[in-house]
Scaffold this motif. Structure first.
Motif, short mmCIF file in Angstrom:
data_model
loop_
_atom_site.label_atom_id
_atom_site.label_comp_id
_atom_site.label_asym_id
_atom_site.label_seq_id
_atom_site.Cartn_x
_atom_site.Cartn_y
_atom_site.Cartn_z
N UNK A 111 -97.76 22.96 -63.76
CA UNK A 111 -97.28 21.59 -63.89
C UNK A 111 -95.78 21.46 -63.72
N UNK A 112 -94.97 22.28 -64.40
CA UNK A 112 -93.52 22.17 -64.21
C UNK A 112 -93.09 22.45 -62.77
N UNK A 113 -93.83 23.27 -62.04
CA UNK A 113 -93.49 23.52 -60.64
C UNK A 113 -93.73 22.27 -59.81
N UNK A 114 -94.82 21.57 -60.09
CA UNK A 114 -95.08 20.31 -59.38
C UNK A 114 -93.98 19.30 -59.69
N UNK A 159 -105.58 23.57 -58.51
CA UNK A 159 -106.02 22.23 -58.14
C UNK A 159 -105.07 21.16 -58.68
N UNK A 160 -104.70 21.27 -59.96
CA UNK A 160 -103.84 20.26 -60.55
C UNK A 160 -102.48 20.18 -59.88
N UNK A 161 -101.91 21.32 -59.50
CA UNK A 161 -100.62 21.34 -58.82
C UNK A 161 -100.70 20.55 -57.52
N UNK A 162 -101.69 20.87 -56.69
CA UNK A 162 -101.80 20.18 -55.40
C UNK A 162 -102.17 18.71 -55.59
N UNK A 215 -86.42 28.55 -63.64
CA UNK A 215 -86.40 30.02 -63.61
C UNK A 215 -86.90 30.59 -64.93
N UNK A 216 -86.48 30.00 -66.04
CA UNK A 216 -86.94 30.46 -67.35
C UNK A 216 -88.45 30.29 -67.49
N UNK A 217 -88.96 29.17 -66.99
CA UNK A 217 -90.40 28.94 -67.05
C UNK A 217 -91.16 29.95 -66.19
N UNK A 218 -90.65 30.24 -65.02
CA UNK A 218 -91.31 31.21 -64.13
C UNK A 218 -91.45 32.56 -64.82
N UNK A 266 -89.41 27.19 -53.32
CA UNK A 266 -89.84 25.88 -53.81
C UNK A 266 -88.91 24.77 -53.32
N UNK A 267 -87.64 25.07 -53.19
CA UNK A 267 -86.69 24.09 -52.64
C UNK A 267 -87.07 23.76 -51.19
N UNK A 268 -87.36 24.80 -50.41
CA UNK A 268 -87.75 24.58 -49.02
C UNK A 268 -89.09 23.85 -48.93
N UNK A 269 -90.01 24.21 -49.81
CA UNK A 269 -91.32 23.55 -49.90
C UNK A 269 -91.13 22.06 -50.17
N UNK A 270 -90.27 21.75 -51.14
CA UNK A 270 -89.99 20.35 -51.48
C UNK A 270 -89.36 19.61 -50.31
#
Length: 276
Positions: free
Chosen positions: A257-260, A116-119, A8-11, A88-92
């Motif tokens: 990156x942190x999201x991935x 691109x890097x995330x995917x 959350x802090x990163x977002x 993101x939890x549901x995505x994961x």
């Protein structure tokens, strides 16, 4: 493991959520165009329900956290970071289920300069888990309408992620691709798989037309979307997109990156360790 509080802090620090660069004017314009069924913002979705501007504003307030006040017409738009984290939890969860089933997965982006890097990190992780990451129709040309008229683009893959390039652009495999909202590339890719008799994707991961185009054809799809991309959230509300994650989709590439990392942690998949 990246904690929910750290995410959350990163977002907020990266402006992926909170006040974002996407303006209220841009978002409201997209809602007007969507209500008028303009194909530029439908992204391949054919809505079943009647969506007026007020309906879309209420939906986006619920899904993203934008202001539901129609009198609020200017300034930066807002995304609630708690809604981003929950999505993101549901995505994961969906990515983890696909990996556990060793399902064929297709990744595609209309934002290659940013996402691109995330995917690609997700694609490498599910591939290591035994999933077939699909890469059909390499080099096939697609005619896409732009504000400059219809132009030819080529389908290419970088680290397992589909994107499009303008005709005569860089060689296959280079990281530079075109920004695109079109659903035509995913339609071409899915048609190539069907005609070739190979496995079809059981999950499509991406954004823009890759998600809405796949969902419209009945393929499960999950993706990322900004406040001016109502189509993914409409698709989610109507049951043709499994998960739409609200975030700014045009910040610096390294901020994703942190999201991935968070997604892979929650999906119980191994990933790179050098992200901040």
């Amino acid at each position: 493991m990246l904690s929910t509080a750290a995410l959350r802090a990163h977002l907020l620090a990266a402006r992926l959520a909170g006040p974002v660069a996407t303006s209220r004017e841009e978002s409201l314009r997209s809602y007007r165009l969507f209500a008028a069924r303009d194909p530029r913002v439908l992204l391949g979705l054919d809505p079943e329900w009647c969506w007026g501007e007020r309906d879309l504003l209420r939906l986006m307030a619920d899904k993203c956290g934008v202001s539901a006040d129609p009198a609020h017409v200017s300034g930066p738009d807002l995304i609630d970071p708690q809604l981003t984290v929950a999505a993101l939890e549901a995505f994961a969860g969906r990515l983890g289920a696909a990996a556990a089933a060793r399902a064929p997965v297709l990744f595609g982006t209309g934002h290659p300069h940013r996402l691109l890097g995330f995917y690609a990190d997700l694609a490498e992780a599910v591939s290591a888990a035994g999933c077939l990451v699909l890469t059909p129709a390499q080099g096939v040309c697609v005619d896409i309408s732009t504000r400059f008229g219809v132009r030819p683009y080529r389908i290419d893959y970088v680290r397992g992620v589909a994107l499009v390039r303008e005709g005569g652009a860089r060689s296959p495999g280079s990281a530079t691709g075109a920004h695109s909202h079109s659903p035509l590339p995913v339609r071409v890719v899915l048609a190539a798989l069907a005609e070739g008799g190979g496995p079809l994707p059981e999950l499509v991961v991406g954004d823009h037309g890759w998600v809405c185009g796949a969902g419209q054809l009945g393929v499960e799809a999950i993706g990322l979307a900004d406040t001016d991309d109502p189509a993914l959230f409409v698709g989610e509300a109507e049951g043709r997109v499994s998960v739409a994650v609200p975030l700014d989709d045009a910040v610096r590439a390294d901020h994703y990156g942190p999201l991935a990392r968070y997604v892979l942690d929650r999906a119980s998949l191994p990933g790179r360790q050098e992200w901040p």
